[in-house]
Write an enzyme that holds these catalytic residues in place. Structure first.
Site, PDB file in Angstrom:
ATOM      1  N   GLY A  96       0.824  -1.219   0.000  1.00  0.00           N
ATOM      2  CA  GLY A  96       0.000   0.000   0.000  1.00  0.00           C
ATOM      3  C   GLY A  96       0.852   1.260   0.000  1.00  0.00           C
ATOM      4  O   GLY A  96       0.654   2.152   0.826  1.00  0.00           O
ATOM      5  N   VAL A 126      -3.208  -7.541  -2.427  1.00  0.00           N
ATOM      6  CA  VAL A 126      -2.939  -8.306  -1.204  1.00  0.00           C
ATOM      7  C   VAL A 126      -4.060  -9.293  -0.867  1.00  0.00           C
ATOM      8  O   VAL A 126      -3.880 -10.181  -0.043  1.00  0.00           O
ATOM      9  CB  VAL A 126      -2.672  -7.388   0.021  1.00  0.00           C
ATOM     10  CG1 VAL A 126      -1.399  -6.585  -0.162  1.00  0.00           C
ATOM     11  CG2 VAL A 126      -3.865  -6.500   0.340  1.00  0.00           C
ATOM     12  N   ASN A 175       0.410  -2.620   5.324  1.00  0.00           N
ATOM     13  CA  ASN A 175      -0.215  -1.289   5.398  1.00  0.00           C
ATOM     14  C   ASN A 175      -1.402  -1.139   4.445  1.00  0.00           C
ATOM     15  O   ASN A 175      -2.303  -0.340   4.705  1.00  0.00           O
ATOM     16  CB  ASN A 175       0.862  -0.237   5.064  1.00  0.00           C
ATOM     17  CG  ASN A 175       0.281   1.137   4.849  1.00  0.00           C
ATOM     18  OD1 ASN A 175      -0.088   1.815   5.809  1.00  0.00           O
ATOM     19  ND2 ASN A 175       0.176   1.570   3.588  1.00  0.00           N
ATOM     20  N   SER A 230      -5.940   0.393  13.140  1.00  0.00           N
ATOM     21  CA  SER A 230      -6.584   1.717  13.133  1.00  0.00           C
ATOM     22  C   SER A 230      -7.182   2.017  14.492  1.00  0.00           C
ATOM     23  O   SER A 230      -7.660   1.103  15.186  1.00  0.00           O
ATOM     24  CB  SER A 230      -7.700   1.761  12.090  1.00  0.00           C
ATOM     25  OG  SER A 230      -8.410   2.982  12.207  1.00  0.00           O
ATOM     26  N   TYR A 244     -14.941  -1.993   7.804  1.00  0.00           N
ATOM     27  CA  TYR A 244     -13.585  -1.485   8.044  1.00  0.00           C
ATOM     28  C   TYR A 244     -13.203  -1.685   9.509  1.00  0.00           C
ATOM     29  O   TYR A 244     -12.113  -2.181   9.817  1.00  0.00           O
ATOM     30  CB  TYR A 244     -13.529   0.009   7.680  1.00  0.00           C
ATOM     31  CG  TYR A 244     -12.174   0.635   7.928  1.00  0.00           C
ATOM     32  CD1 TYR A 244     -11.149   0.537   6.992  1.00  0.00           C
ATOM     33  CD2 TYR A 244     -11.909   1.325   9.117  1.00  0.00           C
ATOM     34  CE1 TYR A 244      -9.902   1.104   7.228  1.00  0.00           C
ATOM     35  CE2 TYR A 244     -10.665   1.892   9.355  1.00  0.00           C
ATOM     36  CZ  TYR A 244      -9.670   1.780   8.408  1.00  0.00           C
ATOM     37  OH  TYR A 244      -8.431   2.339   8.654  1.00  0.00           O
ATOM     38  N   LYS A 257     -10.157  -4.128  10.989  1.00  0.00           N
ATOM     39  CA  LYS A 257      -9.028  -3.616  11.772  1.00  0.00           C
ATOM     40  C   LYS A 257      -8.998  -4.262  13.163  1.00  0.00           C
ATOM     41  O   LYS A 257      -7.917  -4.450  13.732  1.00  0.00           O
ATOM     42  CB  LYS A 257      -9.087  -2.094  11.852  1.00  0.00           C
ATOM     43  CG  LYS A 257      -8.853  -1.418  10.506  1.00  0.00           C
ATOM     44  CD  LYS A 257      -7.464  -1.757   9.957  1.00  0.00           C
ATOM     45  CE  LYS A 257      -7.119  -1.030   8.685  1.00  0.00           C
ATOM     46  NZ  LYS A 257      -5.740  -1.286   8.225  1.00  0.00           N
TER      47      LYS A 257
HETATM   48  N1  LIG Z   1      -5.616   7.843   7.066  1.00  0.00           N
HETATM   49  C1  LIG Z   1      -6.100   7.603   8.258  1.00  0.00           C
HETATM   50  O1  LIG Z   1      -6.689   8.482   8.894  1.00  0.00           O
HETATM   51  C2  LIG Z   1      -5.918   6.248   8.894  1.00  0.00           C
HETATM   52  C3  LIG Z   1      -6.288   6.104  10.220  1.00  0.00           C
HETATM   53  C4  LIG Z   1      -6.109   4.860  10.824  1.00  0.00           C
HETATM   54  C5  LIG Z   1      -5.554   3.811  10.110  1.00  0.00           C
HETATM   55  N2  LIG Z   1      -5.210   3.992   8.828  1.00  0.00           N
HETATM   56  C6  LIG Z   1      -4.595   2.838   8.142  1.00  0.00           C
HETATM   57  O2  LIG Z   1      -3.325   3.214   7.640  1.00  0.00           O
HETATM   58  C7  LIG Z   1      -3.057   2.517   6.424  1.00  0.00           C
HETATM   59  C8  LIG Z   1      -2.768   3.492   5.311  1.00  0.00           C
HETATM   60  O3  LIG Z   1      -3.829   4.423   5.216  1.00  0.00           O
HETATM   61  P1  LIG Z   1      -3.747   5.676   4.213  1.00  0.00           P
HETATM   62  O4  LIG Z   1      -4.655   6.714   4.742  1.00  0.00           O
HETATM   63  O5  LIG Z   1      -2.328   5.993   3.929  1.00  0.00           O
HETATM   64  O6  LIG Z   1      -4.461   5.026   2.942  1.00  0.00           O
HETATM   65  P2  LIG Z   1      -4.369   5.403   1.407  1.00  0.00           P
HETATM   66  O7  LIG Z   1      -5.709   5.171   0.838  1.00  0.00           O
HETATM   67  O8  LIG Z   1      -3.735   6.739   1.227  1.00  0.00           O
HETATM   68  O9  LIG Z   1      -3.352   4.286   0.895  1.00  0.00           O
HETATM   69  C9  LIG Z   1      -3.703   2.923   0.846  1.00  0.00           C
HETATM   70  C10 LIG Z   1      -2.871   2.278  -0.235  1.00  0.00           C
HETATM   71  O10 LIG Z   1      -3.241   0.886  -0.315  1.00  0.00           O
HETATM   72  C11 LIG Z   1      -3.332   0.538  -1.689  1.00  0.00           C
HETATM   73  N3  LIG Z   1      -4.207  -0.612  -1.862  1.00  0.00           N
HETATM   74  C12 LIG Z   1      -5.571  -0.648  -1.797  1.00  0.00           C
HETATM   75  N4  LIG Z   1      -6.028  -1.882  -2.040  1.00  0.00           N
HETATM   76  C13 LIG Z   1      -4.931  -2.657  -2.258  1.00  0.00           C
HETATM   77  C14 LIG Z   1      -4.766  -4.035  -2.560  1.00  0.00           C
HETATM   78  N5  LIG Z   1      -5.814  -4.858  -2.708  1.00  0.00           N
HETATM   79  N6  LIG Z   1      -3.506  -4.511  -2.715  1.00  0.00           N
HETATM   80  C15 LIG Z   1      -2.446  -3.684  -2.596  1.00  0.00           C
HETATM   81  N7  LIG Z   1      -2.548  -2.365  -2.323  1.00  0.00           N
HETATM   82  C16 LIG Z   1      -3.773  -1.862  -2.155  1.00  0.00           C
HETATM   83  C17 LIG Z   1      -3.873   1.781  -2.374  1.00  0.00           C
HETATM   84  O11 LIG Z   1      -3.618   1.769  -3.758  1.00  0.00           O
HETATM   85  C18 LIG Z   1      -3.128   2.878  -1.618  1.00  0.00           C
HETATM   86  O12 LIG Z   1      -1.897   3.188  -2.239  1.00  0.00           O
HETATM   87  C19 LIG Z   1      -4.271   1.647   6.167  1.00  0.00           C
HETATM   88  O13 LIG Z   1      -4.048   0.353   6.700  1.00  0.00           O
HETATM   89  C20 LIG Z   1      -5.371   2.346   6.950  1.00  0.00           C
HETATM   90  O14 LIG Z   1      -6.411   1.474   7.299  1.00  0.00           O
HETATM   91  C21 LIG Z   1      -5.366   5.184   8.184  1.00  0.00           C
END
Ligand SMILES: NC(=O)c1ccc[n+]([C@@H]2O[C@H](COP(=O)([O-])OP(=O)(O)OC[C@H]3O[C@@H](n4cnc5c(N)ncnc54)[C@H](O)[C@@H]3O)[C@@H](O)[C@H]2O)c1
Length: 249
Positions: free
Chosen positions: A12, A63, A90, A142, A156, A160
């Site tokens: 990711g 993934v 991630n 998360s 979601y 998590k």
């Molecule tokens: N942004 C937030 O506020 C937040 C808060 C808590 C947890 N998170 C967690 O942090 C992590 C990253 O979040 P983010 O905000 O950077 O997300 P994002 O959407 O910016 O990035 C997620 C990435 O995962 C890739 N992806 C999606 N499906 C995929 C698949 N099937 N196989 C491979 N890659 C895939 C996407 O192309 C993207 O590049 C995630 O696990 C998310 O659940 C984010």
């Protein structure tokens, strides 16, 4: 450099936290397999790593597919030698849907990517790490798994919660092989996943955060780097909260 000579796989990576994690591990000297379903995005991240003076390889992966994950690991081994020192799970997708409008297909895809994806990536690297008698796995969960989520659907949140539980189980199972497993629970951040947050929701999050801001990707990346390093050698089966104190009672 704390990761010199090590190979890391990060999923990711096309944007958000994954991009910052990739750049941080590469700055620490790791050769990073930068894996994403979005190849142009992964390639942009690799370009940034190279501009930083680091080494990374963009690889396409879904993934949620065992065949795709196994191919990613095969590519990593072929390119960087027979080692995988660090795996960062991630990749995830997110949607806000009321539970009574949530389709079975939507549930299945989110749980497959966010939860089964962690299983498949771990399954693919564990034999390599067992052989090395060494490895670090970091799972990105998360804050939604702790507080039910501010802006996330049931699927979601459930996925998590599964990641939190898997971090405990993997810790129990893999410690004896020298494989250290931990997680990070990010607070809300205005990365891809949360872009377009309604201003009232954003203001509410900031107001309830003692440190007075949302998470930056680098906050998450630095915590991942700590957990992936020898500095965290006796931290195991834990998920570190990185949220500016929003869970302070
Ligand atoms: N942004 C937030 O506020 C937040 C808060 C808590 C947890 N998170 C967690 O942090 C992590 C990253 O979040 P983010 O905000 O950077 O997300 P994002 O959407 O910016 O990035 C997620 C990435 O995962 C890739 N992806 C999606 N499906 C995929 C698949 N099937 N196989 C491979 N890659 C895939 C996407 O192309 C993207 O590049 C995630 O696990 C998310 O659940 C984010």
């Amino acid at each position: 450099m704390e990761f010199a000579g090590q190979t890391a796989i990060v999923t990711g990576v096309a944007k958000g936290f994954g991009r910052a994690i990739t750049r941080r591990l590469a700055r620490g000297g790791a050769r990073v397999v930068a894996a994403d379903i979005n190849v142009p995005g992964a390639e942009e991240t690799v370009t940034l790593v190279r501009q930083d003076g680091g080494e990374a390889l963009a690889v396409q992966v879904d993934v949620a597919s065992a065949a795709s994950v196994d191919a990613m690991v095969k590519t990593a081994l072929a390119r960087f030698g027979d080692r995988v020192d660090i795996l960062v799970n991630n990749a995830a997708i997110w949607r806000l849907v009321p539970t009574d409008e949530l389709s079975e297909a939507d549930w299945d895809r989110i749980v497959d990517v966010n939860m089964k994806g962690v299983f498949l990536c771990c399954r693919a690297v564990i034999p390599i790490m067992k052989k090395q008698r060494r490895g670090h796995i970091v799972n990105i969960a998360s804050i939604a798994a702790r507080n039910g989520g501010t802006f996330a659907g049931l699927h979601y949140v459930a996925s998590k919660g599964g990641v939190l539980a898997m971090t405990k189980k993997l810790g129990k199972e893999l410690g004896q092989f020298g494989i250290v497993v931990n997680g990070v629970n990010p607070g809300s951040s205005e990365t891809g996943m949360m872009v377009g947050l309604p201003p009232t929701v954003r203001e509410g999050i900031i107001k309830n955060t003692p440190l007075g801001r949302m998470a930056e990707p680098e906050d998450i990346a630095d915590t991942v780097a700590f957990l992936a390093s020898d500095a965290a050698r006796f931290v195991h089966g834990e998920t570190v909260e990185v949220n500016g104190g929003i869970l302070c009672d």
